[in-house]
Design an enzyme around this catalytic site. Structure first.
Site, PDB file in Angstrom:
ATOM      1  N   THR A  12       0.871  -1.162   0.000  1.00 35.46           N
ATOM      2  CA  THR A  12       0.000   0.000   0.000  1.00 35.46           C
ATOM      3  C   THR A  12       0.904   1.207   0.000  1.00 35.46           C
ATOM      4  OG1 THR A  12      -1.805  -0.971   1.248  1.00 35.46           O
ATOM      5  CG2 THR A  12      -1.652   1.386   1.319  1.00 35.46           C
ATOM      6  N   LYS A  44      -8.356   1.660  -1.246  1.00 36.26           N
ATOM      7  CA  LYS A  44      -7.868   1.974   0.098  1.00 36.26           C
ATOM      8  C   LYS A  44      -8.075   3.423   0.491  1.00 36.26           C
ATOM      9  CE  LYS A  44      -4.352  -1.291  -1.114  1.00 36.26           C
ATOM     10  NZ  LYS A  44      -2.967  -1.369  -1.522  1.00 36.26           N
ATOM     11  N   GLY A  58      -7.548   7.464   3.955  1.00 40.94           N
ATOM     12  CA  GLY A  58      -6.780   6.446   3.262  1.00 40.94           C
ATOM     13  C   GLY A  58      -6.095   5.587   4.299  1.00 40.94           C
ATOM     14  N   SER A 137       4.126   0.967   2.444  1.00 42.53           N
ATOM     15  CA  SER A 137       5.421   0.445   2.020  1.00 42.53           C
ATOM     16  C   SER A 137       6.144   1.366   1.042  1.00 42.53           C
ATOM     17  CB  SER A 137       5.253  -0.950   1.415  1.00 42.53           C
ATOM     18  OG  SER A 137       4.321  -0.912   0.359  1.00 42.53           O
TER      19      SER A 137
END
Length: 185
Positions: A12, A44, A58, A137
């Site tokens: 993500t 997301k 988010g 990430s």
């Protein structure tokens, strides 16, 4: 389970950019389990509307955990209509002190168009110094790219999209399938 016995869910990148009276929150669609892409079109980034007040959120981390947190945030927003900061602080306090919530593994970026915050399980409600926040990430890549573009003539959405494209080129847990939501002050 420990990280060495279960590869864990990764993938993500979420970015929030505040510029020109607007806030854009963008997120990629990739969900990975270890080195395998499980889904490339996850959504997301959400628009919440508790009590008629729009808020964008988010999330990065465990999807089920993030949904539990979004429900909690909506309840706090309904109890404090139009007061995002107060709702975020109350939720962060609960997250840090409630034994059930402490186990949740996710982070949120939220905005009502005026305020922009990162909410973490450590009890943090952080407002970014440079009008850009990023998590997940590929968050550091997207953050660096967006900060480099903030002084340009690009608008918030273009900065968010371009920063996400850069993150997707660098981070193997991030893809280019974006969900983008905009909210004005």
């Amino acid at each position: 389970m420990s990280d060495d016995t279960f590869p864990g869910w990764h993938g993500t990148t979420i970015i929030g950019v505040r510029k020109g009276g607007k806030v854009v929150i963008a997120g990629d669609g990739q969900v990975s389990l270890g080195q395998t892409v499980i889904k490339g079109t996850a959504r997301k980034v959400r628009r919440l509307n508790p009590g008629g007040h729009d808020v964008l959120a988010g999330f990065a981390g465990s999807t089920a955990d993030a949904f539990a947190l979004l429900e909690r945030l909506e309840a706090k927003l309904e109890a404090t209509p139009g007061q995002l900061q107060r709702a975020a602080v109350e939720m962060a306090k609960d997250w840090r002190t409630d034994k059930y919530l402490q186990k949740l593994e996710a982070m949120l970026i939220v905005s009502d168009g005026a305020e922009l915050y990162v909410i973490t399980g450590a009890g943090d409600v952080l407002e970014p110094e440079h009008d850009v926040a990023a998590i997940g990430s590929g968050g550091n890549y997207a953050l660096a790219a967006a900060r480099a573009m903030m002084d340009s003539d690009r608008d918030a959405e273009t900065i968010a999209r371009d920063a996400m494209a850069i993150a997707a080129d660098i981070c193997v847990y991030t893809n280019g399938n974006l969900t983008v939501e905009t909210i004005a002050r």
